[in-house]
Scaffold this active site. Structure first.
Site, PDB file in Angstrom:
ATOM      1  N   SER A 234      50.372   6.978 143.911  1.00  0.00           N
ATOM      2  CA  SER A 234      51.048   6.440 145.085  1.00  0.00           C
ATOM      3  C   SER A 234      51.806   7.536 145.835  1.00  0.00           C
ATOM      4  O   SER A 234      51.200   8.505 146.282  1.00  0.00           O
ATOM      5  CB  SER A 234      51.966   5.305 144.626  1.00  0.00           C
ATOM      6  N   ASP A 462      43.930  -2.317 147.588  1.00  0.00           N
ATOM      7  CA  ASP A 462      45.263  -1.857 147.201  1.00  0.00           C
ATOM      8  C   ASP A 462      46.249  -2.288 148.278  1.00  0.00           C
ATOM      9  O   ASP A 462      46.111  -1.907 149.443  1.00  0.00           O
ATOM     10  CB  ASP A 462      45.256  -0.333 147.059  1.00  0.00           C
ATOM     11  N   HIS A 489      47.361  -1.918 142.728  1.00  0.00           N
ATOM     12  CA  HIS A 489      47.876  -0.645 143.207  1.00  0.00           C
ATOM     13  C   HIS A 489      47.655   0.418 142.147  1.00  0.00           C
ATOM     14  O   HIS A 489      48.302   0.391 141.098  1.00  0.00           O
ATOM     15  CB  HIS A 489      49.361  -0.776 143.540  1.00  0.00           C
TER      16      HIS A 489
END
Length: 519
Positions: A234, A462, A489
Protein backbone atom coordinates in the site's frame (compact mmCIF):
# COMPACT_ATOMS: atom_id res chain seq x y z
CA UNK A 1 -2.62 -0.56 4.46
CA UNK A 2 -3.53 2.53 2.52
CA UNK A 3 -5.81 4.60 4.71
CA UNK A 4 -9.02 5.68 3.08
CA UNK A 5 -10.36 9.21 2.89
CA UNK A 6 -13.50 8.38 4.85
CA UNK A 7 -16.95 9.71 4.41
CA UNK A 8 -17.52 12.40 1.81
CA UNK A 9 -17.75 15.82 3.48
CA UNK A 10 -15.86 15.11 6.53
CA UNK A 11 23.51 13.09 -6.28
CA UNK A 12 25.51 10.00 -6.87
CA UNK A 13 26.17 8.12 -3.73
CA UNK A 14 29.70 8.06 -2.36
CA UNK A 15 30.65 4.35 -2.27
CA UNK A 16 32.92 3.19 0.52
CA UNK A 17 33.92 -0.22 1.82
CA UNK A 18 33.85 -0.28 5.60
CA UNK A 19 34.00 -2.90 8.31
CA UNK A 20 31.36 -2.60 10.99
CA UNK A 21 30.81 -4.44 14.21
CA UNK A 22 27.25 -5.58 14.77
CA UNK A 23 26.12 -7.51 17.80
CA UNK A 24 24.63 -10.95 17.52
CA UNK A 25 21.75 -12.12 19.64
CA UNK A 26 24.06 -13.78 22.20
CA UNK A 27 25.91 -10.49 22.68
CA UNK A 28 29.06 -11.59 20.84
CA UNK A 29 30.37 -9.18 18.24
CA UNK A 30 30.20 -10.37 14.66
CA UNK A 31 32.06 -8.75 11.80
CA UNK A 32 30.10 -7.58 8.78
CA UNK A 33 31.65 -5.99 5.70
CA UNK A 34 29.45 -4.00 3.40
CA UNK A 35 29.43 -1.23 0.83
CA UNK A 36 27.87 2.02 1.87
CA UNK A 37 26.05 4.61 -0.12
CA UNK A 38 27.17 7.42 2.13
CA UNK A 39 24.79 10.04 0.86
CA UNK A 40 25.56 13.59 -0.23
CA UNK A 41 28.34 14.35 2.28
CA UNK A 42 30.97 12.33 4.20
CA UNK A 43 29.43 13.68 7.41
CA UNK A 44 26.79 10.94 7.05
CA UNK A 45 29.44 8.21 7.53
CA UNK A 46 28.75 7.94 11.26
CA UNK A 47 25.15 7.05 10.51
CA UNK A 48 25.94 4.58 7.73
CA UNK A 49 28.72 2.92 9.77
CA UNK A 50 26.84 2.63 13.04
CA UNK A 51 26.65 -0.63 14.98
CA UNK A 52 23.25 -2.18 15.57
CA UNK A 53 23.00 -3.47 19.13
CA UNK A 54 20.30 -6.11 19.13
CA UNK A 55 18.29 -6.81 22.25
CA UNK A 56 15.14 -8.51 23.44
CA UNK A 57 11.92 -7.34 21.83
CA UNK A 58 10.09 -7.16 25.18
CA UNK A 59 10.09 -3.36 25.15
CA UNK A 60 9.03 -3.21 21.48
CA UNK A 61 6.06 -5.57 21.23
CA UNK A 62 3.79 -7.62 23.49
CA UNK A 63 4.81 -11.24 22.96
CA UNK A 64 1.68 -12.62 24.61
CA UNK A 65 -0.52 -10.66 22.22
CA UNK A 66 1.50 -11.03 19.00
CA UNK A 67 2.99 -14.50 19.59
CA UNK A 68 6.33 -13.67 17.99
CA UNK A 69 8.99 -16.43 18.35
CA UNK A 70 11.34 -15.12 21.04
CA UNK A 71 14.16 -17.49 20.01
CA UNK A 72 14.35 -15.93 16.52
CA UNK A 73 13.29 -12.35 17.22
CA UNK A 74 15.38 -9.39 18.31
CA UNK A 75 15.00 -5.64 18.23
CA UNK A 76 17.05 -2.46 18.16
CA UNK A 77 17.10 1.18 17.16
CA UNK A 78 19.34 3.00 14.71
CA UNK A 79 20.04 6.73 14.69
CA UNK A 80 19.40 8.98 11.70
CA UNK A 81 19.62 12.75 11.21
CA UNK A 82 16.31 14.57 11.32
CA UNK A 83 17.56 16.80 8.50
CA UNK A 84 19.97 15.15 6.08
CA UNK A 85 21.14 18.59 4.94
CA UNK A 86 22.17 19.28 8.56
CA UNK A 87 23.46 15.89 9.82
CA UNK A 88 25.11 17.47 12.87
CA UNK A 89 21.73 18.73 14.06
CA UNK A 90 18.95 16.86 15.81
CA UNK A 91 18.72 13.07 15.44
CA UNK A 92 15.89 10.55 15.45
CA UNK A 93 15.80 6.89 16.45
CA UNK A 94 14.24 4.28 14.15
CA UNK A 95 12.85 1.14 15.83
CA UNK A 96 13.52 -2.24 14.17
CA UNK A 97 12.10 -5.74 14.66
CA UNK A 98 14.08 -8.66 13.15
CA UNK A 99 13.04 -12.27 12.63
CA UNK A 100 16.32 -14.07 11.89
CA UNK A 101 16.62 -16.40 8.89
CA UNK A 102 16.52 -20.05 9.88
CA UNK A 103 18.44 -21.37 6.82
CA UNK A 104 21.02 -20.34 4.25
CA UNK A 105 20.65 -16.56 4.42
CA UNK A 106 20.46 -14.42 1.28
CA UNK A 107 20.27 -11.13 3.19
CA UNK A 108 17.74 -8.90 4.90
CA UNK A 109 14.24 -8.26 3.61
CA UNK A 110 12.77 -4.94 4.73
CA UNK A 111 9.00 -4.74 4.87
CA UNK A 112 6.53 -1.89 5.37
CA UNK A 113 2.77 -2.40 5.96
CA UNK A 114 1.63 0.99 4.66
CA UNK A 115 -0.50 3.75 6.11
CA UNK A 116 1.18 6.18 6.10
CA UNK A 117 1.41 5.82 9.86
CA UNK A 118 1.34 2.05 10.34
CA UNK A 119 3.92 0.48 12.63
CA UNK A 120 6.29 -1.94 10.90
CA UNK A 121 7.43 -3.20 14.30
CA UNK A 122 3.90 -4.17 15.33
CA UNK A 123 3.28 -5.61 11.87
CA UNK A 124 6.37 -7.81 11.99
CA UNK A 125 5.73 -8.88 15.57
CA UNK A 126 2.22 -9.93 14.62
CA UNK A 127 3.32 -11.77 11.47
CA UNK A 128 6.65 -13.15 12.76
CA UNK A 129 5.37 -16.64 13.47
CA UNK A 130 3.69 -17.09 10.09
CA UNK A 131 6.27 -15.22 7.98
CA UNK A 132 9.15 -16.99 9.76
CA UNK A 133 7.77 -20.36 8.68
CA UNK A 134 7.74 -19.40 4.99
CA UNK A 135 10.61 -20.06 2.59
CA UNK A 136 11.31 -16.33 2.69
CA UNK A 137 11.72 -16.58 6.46
CA UNK A 138 14.27 -19.33 6.01
CA UNK A 139 16.37 -17.37 3.50
CA UNK A 140 16.04 -13.79 4.77
CA UNK A 141 16.20 -11.86 8.01
CA UNK A 142 12.74 -10.32 7.96
CA UNK A 143 12.87 -6.67 9.07
CA UNK A 144 9.98 -4.52 10.20
CA UNK A 145 10.74 -0.90 11.03
CA UNK A 146 8.82 2.06 12.32
CA UNK A 147 9.42 4.99 9.96
CA UNK A 148 10.48 8.25 11.60
CA UNK A 149 7.84 9.62 13.92
CA UNK A 150 5.79 6.42 13.97
CA UNK A 151 5.21 3.79 16.65
CA UNK A 152 8.29 3.16 18.79
CA UNK A 153 10.55 5.45 16.75
CA UNK A 154 11.36 8.77 18.42
CA UNK A 155 10.54 11.53 18.45
CA UNK A 156 6.90 10.65 17.86
CA UNK A 157 4.31 12.44 15.81
CA UNK A 158 1.65 12.81 18.45
CA UNK A 159 -0.63 15.78 18.05
CA UNK A 160 -3.64 14.97 20.24
CA UNK A 161 -4.45 13.35 23.55
CA UNK A 162 -6.71 10.32 23.75
CA UNK A 163 -9.51 12.47 25.18
CA UNK A 164 -9.17 14.94 22.33
CA UNK A 165 -9.31 12.10 19.83
CA UNK A 166 -12.45 10.70 21.42
CA UNK A 167 -14.08 14.12 21.42
CA UNK A 168 -13.20 14.75 17.78
CA UNK A 169 -14.62 11.40 16.72
CA UNK A 170 -17.87 12.11 18.53
CA UNK A 171 -18.36 15.37 16.62
CA UNK A 172 -20.11 15.21 13.27
CA UNK A 173 -19.19 17.98 10.81
CA UNK A 174 -21.36 17.65 7.73
CA UNK A 175 -22.90 21.13 7.46
CA UNK A 176 -21.74 22.41 4.08
CA UNK A 177 -23.43 25.78 4.32
CA UNK A 178 -21.06 28.79 4.33
CA UNK A 179 -21.21 28.88 8.13
CA UNK A 180 -20.66 25.14 8.37
CA UNK A 181 -17.68 25.24 6.03
CA UNK A 182 -16.20 28.14 8.03
CA UNK A 183 -16.52 26.06 11.23
CA UNK A 184 -14.87 23.03 9.63
CA UNK A 185 -11.99 25.12 8.32
CA UNK A 186 -11.52 26.87 11.68
CA UNK A 187 -11.23 23.48 13.39
CA UNK A 188 -8.79 22.25 10.74
CA UNK A 189 -6.63 25.35 11.21
CA UNK A 190 -6.69 24.85 14.99
CA UNK A 191 -5.69 21.20 14.60
CA UNK A 192 -2.74 22.15 12.38
CA UNK A 193 -1.62 24.76 14.91
CA UNK A 194 -1.90 22.29 17.79
CA UNK A 195 0.18 19.70 15.98
CA UNK A 196 2.86 22.31 15.25
CA UNK A 197 2.97 23.30 18.92
CA UNK A 198 3.18 19.75 20.27
CA UNK A 199 5.49 18.13 17.71
CA UNK A 200 7.47 21.14 16.46
CA UNK A 201 7.80 22.39 12.92
CA UNK A 202 11.48 21.37 12.67
CA UNK A 203 10.49 17.72 12.92
CA UNK A 204 7.21 18.00 11.04
CA UNK A 205 9.11 19.39 8.07
CA UNK A 206 11.06 16.10 7.81
CA UNK A 207 8.51 13.34 8.32
CA UNK A 208 7.77 12.80 4.64
CA UNK A 209 8.63 9.93 2.35
CA UNK A 210 11.72 11.68 0.91
CA UNK A 211 13.35 11.46 4.34
CA UNK A 212 12.00 8.01 5.21
CA UNK A 213 13.77 6.45 2.22
CA UNK A 214 17.06 8.03 3.31
CA UNK A 215 16.55 6.38 6.68
CA UNK A 216 15.86 3.11 4.91
CA UNK A 217 19.19 3.32 3.07
CA UNK A 218 21.00 3.94 6.37
CA UNK A 219 19.21 0.88 7.75
CA UNK A 220 20.20 -1.20 4.72
CA UNK A 221 23.86 -0.36 5.29
CA UNK A 222 23.73 -0.84 9.07
CA UNK A 223 22.22 -4.29 8.53
CA UNK A 224 25.24 -5.23 6.40
CA UNK A 225 23.47 -5.47 3.05
CA UNK A 226 25.18 -4.15 -0.07
CA UNK A 227 21.80 -3.84 -1.77
CA UNK A 228 18.20 -3.60 -0.63
CA UNK A 229 15.52 -6.26 -0.66
CA UNK A 230 12.14 -4.69 0.00
CA UNK A 231 8.47 -5.63 0.15
CA UNK A 232 6.09 -2.71 0.54
CA UNK A 233 2.34 -2.84 0.95
CA UNK A 234 0.00 0.00 0.00
CA UNK A 235 1.60 3.32 1.07
CA UNK A 236 4.72 1.15 1.46
CA UNK A 237 4.80 1.10 -2.34
CA UNK A 238 5.27 4.85 -2.28
CA UNK A 239 8.29 4.31 -0.03
CA UNK A 240 9.50 1.63 -2.44
CA UNK A 241 9.23 3.72 -5.58
CA UNK A 242 10.78 6.74 -3.84
CA UNK A 243 13.71 4.61 -2.66
CA UNK A 244 14.17 3.26 -6.19
CA UNK A 245 14.22 6.83 -7.48
CA UNK A 246 16.81 8.06 -4.96
CA UNK A 247 18.97 4.89 -4.75
CA UNK A 248 18.41 2.90 -7.97
CA UNK A 249 21.83 1.18 -7.91
CA UNK A 250 21.19 0.01 -4.34
CA UNK A 251 18.13 -2.11 -5.23
CA UNK A 252 18.56 -5.88 -5.44
CA UNK A 253 14.91 -6.92 -5.38
CA UNK A 254 11.70 -4.98 -4.73
CA UNK A 255 8.04 -5.94 -4.65
CA UNK A 256 5.37 -3.24 -4.43
CA UNK A 257 1.96 -4.66 -3.54
CA UNK A 258 -1.19 -2.51 -3.60
CA UNK A 259 0.33 0.38 -5.50
CA UNK A 260 0.16 4.10 -4.98
CA UNK A 261 0.76 5.87 -8.30
CA UNK A 262 3.38 8.61 -7.66
CA UNK A 263 2.17 10.54 -10.70
CA UNK A 264 -1.47 10.75 -9.63
CA UNK A 265 -3.24 14.01 -8.92
CA UNK A 266 -4.37 13.70 -5.27
CA UNK A 267 -7.93 14.77 -6.06
CA UNK A 268 -8.31 12.19 -8.81
CA UNK A 269 -6.61 9.62 -6.60
CA UNK A 270 -9.13 10.21 -3.80
CA UNK A 271 -12.06 9.98 -6.20
CA UNK A 272 -10.75 6.70 -7.62
CA UNK A 273 -10.26 5.38 -4.12
CA UNK A 274 -13.82 6.25 -3.20
CA UNK A 275 -15.05 4.47 -6.32
CA UNK A 276 -13.02 1.44 -5.25
CA UNK A 277 -14.66 1.44 -1.85
CA UNK A 278 -18.09 1.66 -3.45
CA UNK A 279 -17.29 -1.34 -5.65
CA UNK A 280 -16.22 -3.34 -2.61
CA UNK A 281 -19.30 -2.20 -0.69
CA UNK A 282 -21.46 -3.44 -3.56
CA UNK A 283 -19.71 -6.84 -3.39
CA UNK A 284 -20.23 -6.96 0.36
CA UNK A 285 -23.88 -6.05 0.01
CA UNK A 286 -24.48 -8.73 -2.63
CA UNK A 287 -22.86 -11.32 -0.38
CA UNK A 288 -24.85 -10.16 2.64
CA UNK A 289 -28.15 -10.30 0.75
CA UNK A 290 -27.36 -13.65 -0.85
CA UNK A 291 -26.91 -15.18 2.60
CA UNK A 292 -30.29 -13.93 3.75
CA UNK A 293 -31.52 -11.97 6.76
CA UNK A 294 -29.38 -8.97 5.80
CA UNK A 295 -30.03 -5.55 7.29
CA UNK A 296 -29.52 -4.09 3.78
CA UNK A 297 -32.71 -5.75 2.57
CA UNK A 298 -33.11 -8.21 -0.26
CA UNK A 299 -32.35 -6.09 -3.35
CA UNK A 300 -28.65 -5.41 -4.12
CA UNK A 301 -29.66 -2.42 -6.26
CA UNK A 302 -31.21 -0.78 -3.19
CA UNK A 303 -28.44 -1.68 -0.72
CA UNK A 304 -26.74 1.72 -0.84
CA UNK A 305 -30.00 3.48 -0.13
CA UNK A 306 -30.73 1.14 2.76
CA UNK A 307 -27.23 1.72 4.17
CA UNK A 308 -27.85 5.46 4.02
CA UNK A 309 -31.15 4.98 5.84
CA UNK A 310 -29.34 3.11 8.60
CA UNK A 311 -26.42 5.52 9.00
CA UNK A 312 -27.67 9.04 8.23
CA UNK A 313 -29.85 9.29 11.36
CA UNK A 314 -26.62 9.04 13.38
CA UNK A 315 -25.80 12.59 12.28
CA UNK A 316 -28.46 13.92 14.60
CA UNK A 317 -28.77 11.01 17.04
CA UNK A 318 -25.71 8.81 17.68
CA UNK A 319 -26.42 5.22 18.64
CA UNK A 320 -25.77 4.01 22.18
CA UNK A 321 -23.06 1.44 22.91
CA UNK A 322 -22.07 -0.59 25.96
CA UNK A 323 -18.71 1.25 25.89
CA UNK A 324 -20.41 4.44 26.97
CA UNK A 325 -19.21 6.29 23.87
CA UNK A 326 -22.03 6.79 21.40
CA UNK A 327 -21.56 5.72 17.80
CA UNK A 328 -21.27 8.90 15.71
CA UNK A 329 -21.96 9.08 11.99
CA UNK A 330 -18.23 9.58 11.32
CA UNK A 331 -17.33 6.48 13.32
CA UNK A 332 -20.01 4.46 11.54
CA UNK A 333 -18.49 5.39 8.19
CA UNK A 334 -14.97 4.69 9.46
CA UNK A 335 -16.05 1.29 10.76
CA UNK A 336 -17.72 0.39 7.48
CA UNK A 337 -14.63 1.55 5.56
CA UNK A 338 -12.39 -0.61 7.76
CA UNK A 339 -14.43 -3.66 6.81
CA UNK A 340 -13.86 -3.00 3.09
CA UNK A 341 -10.14 -3.84 3.39
CA UNK A 342 -10.73 -7.58 3.68
CA UNK A 343 -13.67 -9.92 3.26
CA UNK A 344 -12.61 -11.42 6.61
CA UNK A 345 -14.31 -8.36 8.13
CA UNK A 346 -17.54 -8.73 6.16
CA UNK A 347 -19.13 -10.93 8.82
CA UNK A 348 -18.51 -8.39 11.61
CA UNK A 349 -19.90 -5.64 9.37
CA UNK A 350 -22.96 -7.73 8.60
CA UNK A 351 -23.51 -8.18 12.34
CA UNK A 352 -22.86 -4.48 12.94
CA UNK A 353 -25.56 -3.40 10.49
CA UNK A 354 -28.08 -5.78 12.02
CA UNK A 355 -27.16 -4.35 15.41
CA UNK A 356 -27.51 -0.79 14.10
CA UNK A 357 -30.94 -1.58 12.69
CA UNK A 358 -31.83 -2.57 16.26
CA UNK A 359 -30.64 0.78 17.60
CA UNK A 360 -27.16 -0.02 18.90
CA UNK A 361 -23.65 0.68 17.58
CA UNK A 362 -21.19 -1.51 19.52
CA UNK A 363 -19.70 -3.49 16.63
CA UNK A 364 -19.36 -0.55 14.26
CA UNK A 365 -17.61 1.37 17.04
CA UNK A 366 -15.15 -1.51 17.55
CA UNK A 367 -14.45 -1.56 13.80
CA UNK A 368 -13.83 2.19 13.90
CA UNK A 369 -11.52 1.76 16.91
CA UNK A 370 -9.55 -0.83 14.94
CA UNK A 371 -9.01 1.67 12.13
CA UNK A 372 -8.25 4.55 14.49
CA UNK A 373 -5.72 2.53 16.56
CA UNK A 374 -7.65 2.71 19.87
CA UNK A 375 -7.56 -0.15 22.34
CA UNK A 376 -10.23 -1.12 24.86
CA UNK A 377 -8.48 0.88 27.60
CA UNK A 378 -8.72 4.06 25.53
CA UNK A 379 -5.07 4.25 24.43
CA UNK A 380 -4.40 5.38 20.86
CA UNK A 381 -1.43 4.57 18.69
CA UNK A 382 -0.15 7.61 16.82
CA UNK A 383 -1.06 6.17 13.42
CA UNK A 384 -3.76 8.72 12.66
CA UNK A 385 -1.65 11.73 13.71
CA UNK A 386 1.24 10.35 11.63
CA UNK A 387 -1.04 9.73 8.65
CA UNK A 388 -2.10 13.37 8.61
CA UNK A 389 1.40 14.78 9.13
CA UNK A 390 2.95 12.62 6.41
CA UNK A 391 0.14 13.19 3.95
CA UNK A 392 0.40 16.94 4.46
CA UNK A 393 4.09 17.01 3.46
CA UNK A 394 3.87 14.32 0.78
CA UNK A 395 1.02 15.83 -1.22
CA UNK A 396 0.50 19.31 -2.66
CA UNK A 397 -1.84 21.53 -0.68
CA UNK A 398 -5.39 21.56 -1.95
CA UNK A 399 -6.38 25.23 -1.85
CA UNK A 400 -8.03 25.72 -5.25
CA UNK A 401 -11.69 26.05 -4.34
CA UNK A 402 -12.83 24.67 -7.69
CA UNK A 403 -10.83 21.50 -7.07
CA UNK A 404 -12.08 21.29 -3.48
CA UNK A 405 -15.63 21.52 -4.75
CA UNK A 406 -14.94 18.94 -7.46
CA UNK A 407 -13.65 16.49 -4.90
CA UNK A 408 -16.75 16.91 -2.79
CA UNK A 409 -19.20 16.57 -5.67
CA UNK A 410 -17.46 13.79 -7.57
CA UNK A 411 -16.56 11.98 -4.37
CA UNK A 412 -20.22 11.74 -3.38
CA UNK A 413 -21.04 10.49 -6.85
CA UNK A 414 -18.21 7.92 -6.82
CA UNK A 415 -19.19 6.47 -3.44
CA UNK A 416 -22.83 7.15 -2.64
CA UNK A 417 -22.72 4.83 0.35
CA UNK A 418 -20.49 7.46 2.03
CA UNK A 419 -22.72 10.39 1.06
CA UNK A 420 -24.20 12.05 4.15
CA UNK A 421 -26.92 13.78 2.13
CA UNK A 422 -25.84 17.27 3.21
CA UNK A 423 -23.90 18.27 0.08
CA UNK A 424 -24.25 21.79 -1.34
CA UNK A 425 -21.76 21.56 -4.21
CA UNK A 426 -19.15 23.20 -2.00
CA UNK A 427 -16.27 21.69 -0.04
CA UNK A 428 -14.04 22.72 2.86
CA UNK A 429 -10.28 23.06 2.93
CA UNK A 430 -8.78 20.16 4.84
CA UNK A 431 -6.16 20.34 7.61
CA UNK A 432 -3.28 20.14 5.10
CA UNK A 433 -4.31 23.49 3.62
CA UNK A 434 -3.31 25.04 6.94
CA UNK A 435 -0.25 22.86 7.64
CA UNK A 436 2.64 24.80 9.22
CA UNK A 437 5.36 23.39 6.92
CA UNK A 438 5.41 23.11 3.12
CA UNK A 439 5.15 19.89 1.11
CA UNK A 440 8.41 18.12 0.33
CA UNK A 441 7.11 16.00 -2.57
CA UNK A 442 4.97 16.52 -5.63
CA UNK A 443 3.25 14.12 -8.04
CA UNK A 444 5.50 13.18 -10.97
CA UNK A 445 6.18 10.39 -13.43
CA UNK A 446 9.05 8.10 -12.53
CA UNK A 447 11.99 7.70 -14.91
CA UNK A 448 14.69 5.46 -13.37
CA UNK A 449 17.01 4.11 -16.10
CA UNK A 450 19.45 2.33 -13.75
CA UNK A 451 16.83 0.36 -11.82
CA UNK A 452 16.84 -3.45 -12.09
CA UNK A 453 13.51 -5.03 -12.96
CA UNK A 454 11.22 -5.04 -9.94
CA UNK A 455 7.75 -6.51 -9.35
CA UNK A 456 4.37 -4.87 -8.80
CA UNK A 457 1.28 -6.71 -7.55
CA UNK A 458 -2.15 -5.21 -8.14
CA UNK A 459 -5.53 -6.62 -7.14
CA UNK A 460 -8.47 -6.28 -9.51
CA UNK A 461 -10.98 -5.13 -6.89
CA UNK A 462 -8.72 -3.45 -4.34
CA UNK A 463 -10.79 -0.73 -2.64
CA UNK A 464 -7.93 1.36 -1.26
CA UNK A 465 -5.40 1.24 -4.11
CA UNK A 466 -7.33 0.61 -7.33
CA UNK A 467 -5.96 -1.86 -9.88
CA UNK A 468 -5.02 0.75 -12.50
CA UNK A 469 -2.62 2.41 -10.06
CA UNK A 470 -0.60 -0.80 -10.05
CA UNK A 471 -0.64 -0.97 -13.83
CA UNK A 472 0.57 2.62 -13.99
CA UNK A 473 3.30 2.12 -11.36
CA UNK A 474 4.57 -1.01 -13.12
CA UNK A 475 4.80 0.92 -16.40
CA UNK A 476 6.74 3.77 -14.78
CA UNK A 477 9.16 1.41 -13.00
CA UNK A 478 9.49 -0.96 -15.96
CA UNK A 479 8.38 -3.66 -13.52
CA UNK A 480 6.75 -7.06 -14.01
CA UNK A 481 3.09 -6.90 -13.06
CA UNK A 482 1.30 -9.69 -11.21
CA UNK A 483 -2.48 -9.36 -11.39
CA UNK A 484 -4.35 -10.87 -8.47
CA UNK A 485 -8.04 -11.38 -9.08
CA UNK A 486 -9.89 -10.67 -5.87
CA UNK A 487 -11.72 -8.15 -3.70
CA UNK A 488 -9.21 -7.20 -1.01
CA UNK A 489 -6.37 -4.82 -0.23
CA UNK A 490 -2.96 -6.38 -1.17
CA UNK A 491 -2.30 -10.08 -1.80
CA UNK A 492 1.27 -11.27 -1.10
CA UNK A 493 2.20 -13.66 1.74
CA UNK A 494 -1.46 -14.27 2.50
CA UNK A 495 -1.60 -17.90 1.42
CA UNK A 496 -2.23 -17.42 -2.30
CA UNK A 497 0.27 -19.92 -3.75
CA UNK A 498 0.35 -18.37 -7.23
CA UNK A 499 1.39 -15.00 -5.81
CA UNK A 500 3.57 -16.26 -2.97
CA UNK A 501 5.54 -18.72 -5.11
CA UNK A 502 6.34 -15.99 -7.64
CA UNK A 503 7.35 -13.53 -4.91
CA UNK A 504 9.56 -16.08 -3.14
CA UNK A 505 11.31 -17.20 -6.35
CA UNK A 506 11.95 -13.56 -7.25
CA UNK A 507 13.43 -12.60 -3.88
CA UNK A 508 15.52 -15.75 -3.43
CA UNK A 509 16.77 -16.35 -6.98
CA UNK A 510 15.90 -13.07 -8.76
CA UNK A 511 13.71 -15.04 -11.16
CA UNK A 512 11.10 -12.69 -12.55
CA UNK A 513 7.44 -13.71 -12.76
CA UNK A 514 6.10 -14.62 -16.19
CA UNK A 515 4.94 -11.67 -18.26
CA UNK A 516 1.25 -11.07 -17.68
CA UNK A 517 0.99 -13.44 -14.72
CA UNK A 518 -2.56 -13.60 -13.32
CA UNK A 519 -3.40 -15.29 -10.07
Amino acid sequence: MRRWVGATGAGLALLMAVTACSESVDGQAEEATFSVGAGPTPSLDRFYGQTIRWESCAAYADQEVTGYPEDRSDCATITVPVDYENPDGDAADIAIFRVRASGDKVGSLLMNPGGPGASGVEFMAGQAQSFGSLDLGKRFDLIGFDPRGIGRSTPQIRCFTAQERDEARAETLVDMSPAGIAKIEAENRADADKCAQRVGTDFLAHVGTVDVVKDMDVLRAALGDDKLNYLGYSYGTKIGSAYAEQFPTKVRAMVNDGAVDPSANPVDENIRQLAGFQSTFDAFAADCINRGDCALGDDPAAATTRFQELTRPLIDKPAPTSDGRPLSYGDAMTGAGQAMYSDALWEPLRDALTELAGGRGDTLLRLADLYEGRDAAGYYTNSTDAFTAIRCVDDPRLTDQAEIDRLDVEGRRAAPFTDDGRGTGKGARDVCAFWPVPPTSAPHDLNIPNLPTTVVISTTNDPATPYQAGVDLAAQLGARLITFEGAQHTASLEGHDCVDDAVTEYFVNLTLPDEGLKC
